[in-house]
Design an enzyme around this catalytic site. Structure first.
Site: not given
Lengths: 346, 201
Positions: A193, A223, A265, A316
């Site tokens: 990450h 999530r 996602e 990002y």
């Protein structure tokens, strides 16, 4: 009820589209009108009919086309599937989980017959009927993880748990939002990450890691994550960035509706029984803006969320070139009316 | 100093001699020689008799330390002409190493990364390997597109030495590859790459 599988593409002529029914079940991730960064974990339990949580491993109308696209990616770049040698037990765990869940959720399409360690797996949409010995690699045409993830929608990573950390030690990653399994394999939770902005300072990853280390078998969690993609392209890998990067410069006020896609996602995490590893499923859903605005609540909410996005995340997520154009286009559909709480259509 | 705060980048804590080790292997590149020479008082006679030093003279300040290192009186001293030959020798040493062997690596980050890979391949745990960064900040970079590795990268963007794409050097490091990640900087608008900046001298 049998799913009507579509014939469509995620490359070249980009014929991928959602049926009206599939739009209604799209996992729209925003439960309020502004953007909020959070770990947002919730128990992965079955939801209502007509949602993507109807089954714990979701199969939808894009199944056959997605599996075909995965096969194309692997043909060009076999390193999208990798597994470190100590992950073989976790591979079998994953094969079992995906076969059982798909067979349980869609008995008309998938059947698993277990007789001791002699298993028969029937996958009707893909025309597969294989008998193999569970635990014996030589009885399958691929390693177990590769075998089953060539037959399951979404990307799959198996993370090993040791030394109080999680390690990205195996994966099938062909529908990713710009990260490389080949580069990240072997990294721990904080390391893979590493490039994510803001969240480290907010302590998000420390809390998430602590939570996941205690994940229990039989209690999967989930999530949402999201970004945007130009054209319905599943393979937005860093490896192929020179192929899809130029798409970002092609958005005009005339083509926003067709070209700009919300990419969601649904990430689910499952403790595996034999290996004690965690299966991390990253299931990608794509919906273009024309489709999104057919749901009035989402048409109002999405431009409002885009407007409140912090600059670091705009960069990002790679939205810089087309966020303004997209917000302008969407604003036609936002009459300023209040929206109802929650993510589902009214 | 190296750039701080890159989560995936290893932390190089500095050479500290582990007195109880049964064997000490020092892999030193260029200015990495100083990492050991600065601590020679920690090397007592027992430690010296259990030490093996592999050295490669390299870089403007990193050459000519052969004599000083030899004078430490290690059980074995070896000089290599290139990184590749040093790594080859290191492989041989580790292939026959026993429990209780400690590996110390010092030099540029690219060298540490490559020596670390040899150690990992021989079953050593990365957390047990003692490292110190010395010398140039140049980075070893893998092109995420063609997978080719370019050594001693001091500028970003730079041209991939394999596929020629202009690559931005990201602050993301793979221990398994011993390299940073390079990503095409002008993919969205070919030809728009900014001028290279000297960032890693």
């Amino acid at each position: 009820m049998a799913i009507a599988f579509k014939q469509e593409t995620f490359r070249d002529d980009f014929s991928y589209r959602n049926s009206p029914e599939n739009i209604r079940r799209f996992p729209f991730p925003f439960d309020r009108d502004e953007y909020m960064y959070s770990v947002n974990m919730e128990p992965h339990v079955k939801g209502q009919k007509g949602t993507v949580f109807e089954s714990l491993i979701d199969v939808d109308e894009h199944y056959i086309a997605e599996m075909h696209d995965r096969a194309l990616v692997l043909k060009e770049d076999p390193l999208r599937y990798q597994a470190l040698p100590h992950m073989m037990t976790a591979q079998w765990d994953t094969l079992e989980l995906l076969m059982e869940e798909q067979a349980a959720g869609y008995p008309e399409h998938f059947t698993l017959i277990r007789n001791g360690d002699q298993w028969r797996w029937i996958n009707r949409p893909l025309g597969i009927d294989d008998t193999f010995t569970f635990g014996d690699r030589a009885t399958l045409p691929y390693e177990p993880l590769e075998y089953i993830t060539r037959q399951a929608q979404g990307d799959f990573c198996i993370v090993d748990q040791r030394d109080g950390n999680l390690w990205m030690d195996a994966g099938m990653v062909t529908t990713q939002a710009d990260w490389s399994l080949d580069f990240d394999i072997g990294m721990n939770f904080m390391e893979w990450h590493g490039p994510v902005p803001l969240a480290h300072q907010m302590g998000v990853f420390e809390r998430a890691l602590k939570f996941l280390l205690n994940l229990q078998q039989g209690k999967p969690t989930r999530r949402f994550n999201w970004t945007m993609t130009i054209n319905p392209r599943l393979d937005t890998s860093p490896e192929n960035y020179p192929k899809w990067g130029p798409d970002r410069a092609t958005v005009t006020p005339e083509n926003v509706g067709d070209k700009v896609h919300l990419r969601v996602e649904v990430q689910t995490l499952w403790r595996l029984p034999r290996s004690n590893a965690i299966l991390f499923v990253i299931r990608c859903y794509l919906m273009n803006m024309n489709e999104l605005v057919t749901v009035p609540k989402w048409a109002r909410r999405f431009p409002r969320v885009l407007r409140t996005l912090p600059p670091e995340l705009i960069d990002y997520k790679g939205l810089t070139r087309y966020r303004e154009t997209t917000m302008d286009w969407l604003s036609k559909y936002d009459d300023g009316a209040p929206t109802s709480p929650g993510t589902f259509p009214d | 100093m190296l750039v701080e705060g890159i989560k995936s980048r290893p932390v190089y804590r500095g050479l500290t001699i582990q007195p109880r080790a049964r064997r000490h292997i020092f892999a030193l590149e260029g200015e990495g020689a100083h990492a050991l020479l600065d601590r020679k008082t920690e090397l007592d006679e027992t430690a010296r008799s259990r030490s093996e030093i592999l050295y490669l003279g390299r870089g403007s300040q990193g050459k000519g330390h052969d004599e000083a290192l030899r004078k430490l009186g290690a059980d074995m001293f070896f000089t290599a002409p290139t990184i590749a030959t040093l790594l080859f020798r290191l492989k041989g040493t580790l292939a026959t190493a026993h429990m209780g062997t400690r590996l110390y690596i010092a030099g540029t980050e690219g060298f540490i990364g490559q020596a670390m890979i040899v150690a990992l391949d021989n079953g050593m745990d990365h957390a047990s390997i003692i490292t110190e960064h010395r010398g140039s900040l140049a980075r070893r970079v893998q092109c995420v597109h063609c997978k080719g590795i370019t050594e001693d990268v001091t500028h970003s963007p730079f041209a991939c030495s394999h596929c020629s794409l202009p690559l931005l050097v990201r602050d993301h490091y793979s221990r398994r590859l011993g390299a940073f990640q390079g990503v095409n900087v002008d993919a969205e608008e070919p030809g728009s790459a900014p001028d290279p900046e000297e960032l890693f001298l």
